[in-house]
Write a protein that holds these residues in place. Structure first.
Motif, PDB file in Angstrom:
ATOM      1  N   ARG A   1     -11.863   6.021   0.061  1.00 25.30           N
ATOM      2  CA  ARG A   1     -11.353   5.500   1.133  1.00 25.30           C
ATOM      3  C   ARG A   1     -10.017   6.002   1.834  1.00 25.30           C
ATOM      4  O   ARG A   1      -9.878   6.143   2.920  1.00 25.30           O
ATOM      5  CB  ARG A   1     -11.214   3.955   0.961  1.00 25.30           C
ATOM      6  CG  ARG A   1     -10.637   3.071   2.031  1.00 25.30           C
ATOM      7  CD  ARG A   1     -11.543   3.090   3.121  1.00 25.30           C
ATOM      8  NE  ARG A   1     -11.112   2.090   4.313  1.00 25.30           N
ATOM      9  CZ  ARG A   1     -10.007   2.410   4.921  1.00 25.30           C
ATOM     10  NH1 ARG A   1      -9.390   3.683   5.074  1.00 25.30           N
ATOM     11  NH2 ARG A   1      -9.571   1.634   6.075  1.00 25.30           N
ATOM     12  N   ALA A   2      -9.105   6.209   0.801  1.00 30.62           N
ATOM     13  CA  ALA A   2      -7.609   6.627   1.351  1.00 30.62           C
ATOM     14  C   ALA A   2      -7.753   8.130   1.476  1.00 30.62           C
ATOM     15  O   ALA A   2      -6.557   8.680   1.955  1.00 30.62           O
ATOM     16  CB  ALA A   2      -6.658   6.113   0.214  1.00 30.62           C
ATOM     17  N   GLY A   3      -8.557   9.067   0.954  1.00 31.74           N
ATOM     18  CA  GLY A   3      -8.529  10.264   1.175  1.00 31.74           C
ATOM     19  C   GLY A   3      -7.317  10.787   0.094  1.00 31.74           C
ATOM     20  O   GLY A   3      -6.741  11.773   0.535  1.00 31.74           O
TER      21      GLY A   3
ATOM     22  N   VAL B   1      -5.114  -3.111  -6.289  1.00 30.52           N
ATOM     23  CA  VAL B   1      -3.740  -3.264  -5.955  1.00 30.52           C
ATOM     24  C   VAL B   1      -2.814  -2.131  -6.588  1.00 30.52           C
ATOM     25  O   VAL B   1      -1.788  -1.619  -5.871  1.00 30.52           O
ATOM     26  CB  VAL B   1      -3.266  -4.785  -6.143  1.00 30.52           C
ATOM     27  CG1 VAL B   1      -1.724  -4.934  -5.939  1.00 30.52           C
ATOM     28  CG2 VAL B   1      -4.251  -5.530  -5.325  1.00 30.52           C
ATOM     29  N   ALA B   2      -2.720  -2.023  -7.674  1.00 31.07           N
ATOM     30  CA  ALA B   2      -2.087  -0.990  -8.372  1.00 31.07           C
ATOM     31  C   ALA B   2      -2.059   0.511  -7.951  1.00 31.07           C
ATOM     32  O   ALA B   2      -0.953   0.835  -7.412  1.00 31.07           O
ATOM     33  CB  ALA B   2      -2.215  -1.065  -9.966  1.00 31.07           C
ATOM     34  N   LEU B   3      -3.048   0.869  -7.617  1.00 31.29           N
ATOM     35  CA  LEU B   3      -3.282   2.135  -7.204  1.00 31.29           C
ATOM     36  C   LEU B   3      -2.931   2.333  -5.804  1.00 31.29           C
ATOM     37  O   LEU B   3      -2.357   3.270  -5.540  1.00 31.29           O
ATOM     38  CB  LEU B   3      -4.760   2.702  -7.570  1.00 31.29           C
ATOM     39  CG  LEU B   3      -4.980   3.076  -8.768  1.00 31.29           C
ATOM     40  CD1 LEU B   3      -6.456   3.717  -9.249  1.00 31.29           C
ATOM     41  CD2 LEU B   3      -4.427   4.002  -9.582  1.00 31.29           C
ATOM     42  N   ASN B   4      -3.370   1.440  -4.869  1.00 25.99           N
ATOM     43  CA  ASN B   4      -2.671   1.398  -3.755  1.00 25.99           C
ATOM     44  C   ASN B   4      -1.382   1.594  -3.506  1.00 25.99           C
ATOM     45  O   ASN B   4      -0.614   2.144  -2.670  1.00 25.99           O
ATOM     46  CB  ASN B   4      -3.101   0.068  -2.850  1.00 25.99           C
ATOM     47  CG  ASN B   4      -3.115   0.087  -1.459  1.00 25.99           C
ATOM     48  OD1 ASN B   4      -3.362   0.916  -0.678  1.00 25.99           O
ATOM     49  ND2 ASN B   4      -2.250  -0.793  -0.985  1.00 25.99           N
TER      50      ASN B   4
ATOM     51  N   ARG C   1       0.594   5.155  -3.124  1.00 26.86           N
ATOM     52  CA  ARG C   1       1.006   5.179  -1.498  1.00 26.86           C
ATOM     53  C   ARG C   1      -0.130   5.295  -0.560  1.00 26.86           C
ATOM     54  O   ARG C   1      -0.028   6.021   0.361  1.00 26.86           O
ATOM     55  CB  ARG C   1       2.100   6.001  -1.340  1.00 26.86           C
ATOM     56  CG  ARG C   1       3.408   5.788  -2.414  1.00 26.86           C
ATOM     57  CD  ARG C   1       4.567   6.651  -1.967  1.00 26.86           C
ATOM     58  NE  ARG C   1       5.569   6.447  -2.895  1.00 26.86           N
ATOM     59  CZ  ARG C   1       6.733   5.638  -2.906  1.00 26.86           C
ATOM     60  NH1 ARG C   1       6.665   4.808  -1.837  1.00 26.86           N
ATOM     61  NH2 ARG C   1       7.383   5.634  -3.654  1.00 26.86           N
ATOM     62  N   ALA C   2      -1.394   4.624  -0.818  1.00 31.73           N
ATOM     63  CA  ALA C   2      -2.366   4.715  -0.212  1.00 31.73           C
ATOM     64  C   ALA C   2      -2.412   4.196   1.209  1.00 31.73           C
ATOM     65  O   ALA C   2      -3.070   4.529   2.268  1.00 31.73           O
ATOM     66  CB  ALA C   2      -3.471   4.305  -0.718  1.00 31.73           C
ATOM     67  N   GLY C   3      -1.555   3.041   1.265  1.00 30.82           N
ATOM     68  CA  GLY C   3      -1.328   2.582   2.836  1.00 30.82           C
ATOM     69  C   GLY C   3      -2.322   1.383   3.091  1.00 30.82           C
ATOM     70  O   GLY C   3      -1.994   1.188   4.151  1.00 30.82           O
TER      71      GLY C   3
END
Length: 286
Positions: free
Chosen positions: A79-81, A112-115, A119-121
């Protein structure tokens, strides 16, 4: 690789659970209150720079394709590429299949942690939408607030609840959620409750409790034992049962008397989960 970081994955209780109808696609329409706890699993995360995602929940018998922790990580990465990866591990305390939301909470914490670490935003609404694709309980853990929930669990309204402690008893048996939802004895047209009726103490029922007690002797025995001390209830579709007390000391006294083969845990109810507190206070964002 970065250093390992530890992110809480709290358990939940369903303070009541009703089925009030079904959608045209067969999904059941629910009403429940999710009470988040100050106790649960921990998800350990280490960022990789090679894009690989390794590890997972570590639950025996769960394939990588079914592992919600791995699925959450891959979904967010896509989703975040994101070109980063992660090593993932879960320190399990929440009983598997206990109705306490362990798998859903682990998945939410992974998102939540990996976001934050990647720094997926993504904002919290985007993370909750991703979580819903993994399971109906995941969004409430992503948002990190005890809440009133309706629909298939996606319509969530934060709820402030009085302080309480809980004795949670694990009977040590597995309950098939799918079989319960397919049962012809299940009440699927209960009257809709209101938040005010719940807060006034008029709504504490669980649609699955009669079925589960009839089908699983050890759960029935656990509820009977815990019921000596107050109004014992089933969480989710089971197998864990719980009792609310006014103080942690009262919960600990009851838990200390728990007979074998049951296991007892003590946890406090919180309006804001440990995960949300960590995410909000993190210098790298939510």
């Amino acid at each position: 690789m970065s250093a390992w970081s530890v992110w809480p994955a709290p358990a939940k209780l369903n303070l009541f659970l009703r089925i009030v109808g079904r959608r045209a696609d067969g999904y059941h329409l629910l009403q429940t209150v999710f009470r988040l706890l100050d106790w649960g699993d921990d998800v350990r995360v280490r960022v990789r720079d090679d894009g690989q995602i390794t590890g997972g929940s570590g639950v025996e018998g769960v394939s990588p394709e079914q592992d919600l922790v791995l699925r959450a990580a891959h979904m967010l990465q896509q989703r975040a590429g994101c070109t980063l990866g992660a090593d993932l591990a879960v320190d399990k305390r929440i009983p598997v299949g206990g109705g306490l939301g362990g798998g859903s909470s682990d998945a939410a914490t992974t998102l939540v942690a990996l976001n934050a670490l990647w720094r997926a935003g993504l904002d919290i609404d985007e993370l909750a939408d991703l979580g819903l694709r993994l399971g109906a309980d995941v969004p409430v853990f992503v948002r990190g607030r005890s809440a009133w929930a309706e629909g298939v669990g996606e319509r969530i309204e934060p709820l402030s609840l009085p302080a309480a402690s809980y004795v949670i008893v694990d009977p040590g048996v597995h309950v098939s959620t799918q079989a319960l939802f397919q049962s012809p004895e299940l009440t699927r047209n209960a009257p809709e409750a209101t938040i005010s009726s719940f807060l006034e103490g008029h709504v504490t029922d669980n649609a699955f409790a009669p079925l589960v007690r009839a089908r699983h002797v050890r759960i029935d025995d656990a509820m009977t034992w815990l019921g000596q001390y107050g109004a014992a209830r089933l969480s989710g579709t089971g197998a864990c049962v719980f009792l609310e007390t006014e103080t942690r000391e009262a919960s600990e006294r009851i838990a200390a008397r728990c007979p074998e083969p049951f296991r007892a845990f003590v946890a406090g109810g919180v309006d804001t989960s440990p995960l949300r507190t960590k995410a909000d206070s993190s210098s790298i964002g939510a």
